[in-house]
Design an enzyme around this catalytic site. Sequence first.
Site, PDB file in Angstrom:
ATOM      1  N   CYS A   1      16.810   1.795 -10.222  1.00 58.79           N
ATOM      2  CA  CYS A   1      16.573   2.996 -11.213  1.00 58.79           C
ATOM      3  C   CYS A   1      14.978   3.253 -11.143  1.00 58.79           C
ATOM      4  O   CYS A   1      14.228   2.171 -10.719  1.00 58.79           O
ATOM      5  CB  CYS A   1      17.370   2.846 -12.460  1.00 58.79           C
TER       6      CYS A   1
ATOM      7  N   HIS B   1     -12.100  -1.011  15.320  1.00 56.89           N
ATOM      8  CA  HIS B   1     -10.804  -1.485  14.508  1.00 56.89           C
ATOM      9  C   HIS B   1      -9.590  -1.622  15.383  1.00 56.89           C
ATOM     10  O   HIS B   1      -9.553  -0.741  16.317  1.00 56.89           O
ATOM     11  CB  HIS B   1     -10.516  -0.596  13.458  1.00 56.89           C
TER      12      HIS B   1
ATOM     13  N   ASP C   1      13.229   2.611 -13.838  1.00 58.04           N
ATOM     14  CA  ASP C   1      12.612   1.379 -14.740  1.00 58.04           C
ATOM     15  C   ASP C   1      13.723   0.432 -14.996  1.00 58.04           C
ATOM     16  O   ASP C   1      12.952  -0.537 -15.524  1.00 58.04           O
ATOM     17  CB  ASP C   1      12.451   2.234 -16.127  1.00 58.04           C
TER      18      ASP C   1
ATOM     19  N   LYS D   1      -9.579  -2.474  -0.516  1.00 61.54           N
ATOM     20  CA  LYS D   1      -9.188  -1.057  -0.646  1.00 61.54           C
ATOM     21  C   LYS D   1      -7.627  -1.137  -1.194  1.00 61.54           C
ATOM     22  O   LYS D   1      -6.889  -2.285  -1.385  1.00 61.54           O
ATOM     23  CB  LYS D   1      -8.864  -0.452   0.843  1.00 61.54           C
TER      24      LYS D   1
ATOM     25  N   TYR E   1      23.645   4.234 -10.700  1.00 61.55           N
ATOM     26  CA  TYR E   1      23.925   5.634 -10.164  1.00 61.55           C
ATOM     27  C   TYR E   1      24.582   5.770  -8.971  1.00 61.55           C
ATOM     28  O   TYR E   1      24.148   4.772  -8.144  1.00 61.55           O
ATOM     29  CB  TYR E   1      22.402   6.278  -9.831  1.00 61.55           C
TER      30      TYR E   1
ATOM     31  N   ARG F   1      -8.302   7.046  15.558  1.00 63.72           N
ATOM     32  CA  ARG F   1      -8.145   7.181  14.160  1.00 63.72           C
ATOM     33  C   ARG F   1      -9.557   7.873  14.179  1.00 63.72           C
ATOM     34  O   ARG F   1     -10.023   8.869  14.584  1.00 63.72           O
ATOM     35  CB  ARG F   1      -7.985   6.049  13.409  1.00 63.72           C
TER      36      ARG F   1
ATOM     37  N   ARG G   1     -13.342  -8.617   8.763  1.00 64.11           N
ATOM     38  CA  ARG G   1     -12.970  -7.873   7.686  1.00 64.11           C
ATOM     39  C   ARG G   1     -11.553  -8.089   7.266  1.00 64.11           C
ATOM     40  O   ARG G   1     -10.891  -7.599   7.760  1.00 64.11           O
ATOM     41  CB  ARG G   1     -13.053  -6.497   8.137  1.00 64.11           C
TER      42      ARG G   1
HETATM   43  C1  LIG Z   1      -7.556  -2.026   6.114  1.00 65.50           C
HETATM   44  C2  LIG Z   1      -8.712  -2.454   7.032  1.00 65.50           C
HETATM   45  C3  LIG Z   1      -8.912  -3.849   7.417  1.00 65.50           C
HETATM   46  C4  LIG Z   1      -8.260  -5.061   6.923  1.00 65.50           C
HETATM   47  O1  LIG Z   1      -7.109  -5.151   7.475  1.00 65.50           O
HETATM   48  P1  LIG Z   1      -6.020  -6.283   7.394  1.00 65.50           P
HETATM   49  O2  LIG Z   1      -4.998  -6.037   8.181  1.00 65.50           O
HETATM   50  O3  LIG Z   1      -5.585  -6.387   5.895  1.00 65.50           O
HETATM   51  O4  LIG Z   1      -6.909  -7.421   7.494  1.00 65.50           O
HETATM   52  C5  LIG Z   1      -9.859  -4.093   8.274  1.00 65.50           C
HETATM   53  N1  LIG Z   1     -10.844  -2.959   8.822  1.00 65.50           N
HETATM   54  C6  LIG Z   1     -10.492  -1.731   8.530  1.00 65.50           C
HETATM   55  C7  LIG Z   1     -11.361  -0.509   9.264  1.00 65.50           C
HETATM   56  C8  LIG Z   1      -9.347  -1.274   7.758  1.00 65.50           C
HETATM   57  O5  LIG Z   1      -8.977  -0.115   7.299  1.00 65.50           O
END
Ligand SMILES: *Cc1c(COP(=O)(O)O)cnc(C)c1O
Length: 371
Positions: free
Chosen positions: A312, A165, A314, A38, A265, A136, A221
């Site tokens: 800045c 999660h 850029d 992602k 700046y 969530r 994951r």
């Molecule tokens: C982003 C995410 C992960 C991966 O998380 P990391 O901490 O980068 O390993 C796994 N599962 C879900 C649902 C996530 O949103």
Amino acid sequence: MMDDVRPTVVEVSLARLTENFRAIQAAVGRATVMPIVKSNAYGHGLVPVGRHLAGLGATSLGVALLEEAVALREAGVTLPILVMGGILGHQIPIFLRHGLTLTASSIDKLRQIDEAARELGVRAKVHLKVDTGMERIGVHYYNAQGLLERAAECRHAVVEGIYSHFANADADDLGSARVQLERFLEVLQWYDKRGVRPPMRHMANSGAILQLPESYLDLVRPGILLFGVYPSAEVRRTIPVRPVLSWKSRVVYFKVVRPDHPVSYGSTWRSDHQVRIVTIPVGYGDGYFRALSNTAQVAIRGKRYPVVGRVCMDQIMVNIEWDSAYNGDPVVLLGTDGAATITCEDLAGWAGTIPYEILTNINTRVPRVYV
Ligand SMILES: *Cc1c(COP(=O)(O)O)cnc(C)c1O
């Protein structure tokens, strides 16, 4: 290679990515690794990273958004892709047209998916989402039975997975992560009780992969760990990985600044003696946080030097005191230059954020170069 693009580039080492993927796969044994790509693959470039992982034998990919999954499909990635974020009803036909895997995070969403699949005459691949303590998306663990029962009745939605999660798997104290895992395992007993085989069960993110082997289940994951960065300072570094991303630029200007002549700046920095200041063509418009003003360092000719004055949009200015630097000299914003290394953790610490945000904040206007 750096000559035909802007001098400010992100360099992505696909060899490192390969090593990290293999190290994680070796550590998790029989569990399948579903790389999480992602947010532009944590800044590394969604499509090149997705393709590379497919080439390494990854059997599925995970993303947050429908658009990310569609971009992978349009680039020719045919692997199963799980979209982990929340969905709205009007998106469901797009998922189905691209053969993407949906997250069913409530009975109502599952019903909508089943119905849309019936209307289109296709089978929808879904993973059920159980909330065990993140608050969530997902049905609460104490209400999950209804979702599992409804899922068993679906005729057009095929449940291929069930997941949860962690909120604290990268912490030093794993108490709450263990409570979450217990809750998830309890939900999964529903399958045992009915004598049916559960779909693919998964829960472990990078933190859990490093610290909680009992959470590996059928699939893991990893996100940030794949990219060679540890998810927190306190996490146990049980799997060796190395950073995949370097952020580089070049000196584009050199000047001598007199005492008491402020830089950038707001005139927030000045020297009481004459110094040499070089300008680097990178700024907050590239994702080099403005919060790095007067705190960050960069590496030039193997030595660290401070960013002085405000960042800045850029450009940034760097104080090399009375050392030498010339136009075109390489500058490392993140990565290694001889004896000097600037880590993602360094930048995160200076900017008051976490490594995740440093990586994902690097703007798409910075070209990615794959080595
Ligand atoms: C982003 C995410 C992960 C991966 O998380 P990391 O901490 O980068 O390993 C796994 N599962 C879900 C649902 C996530 O949103």
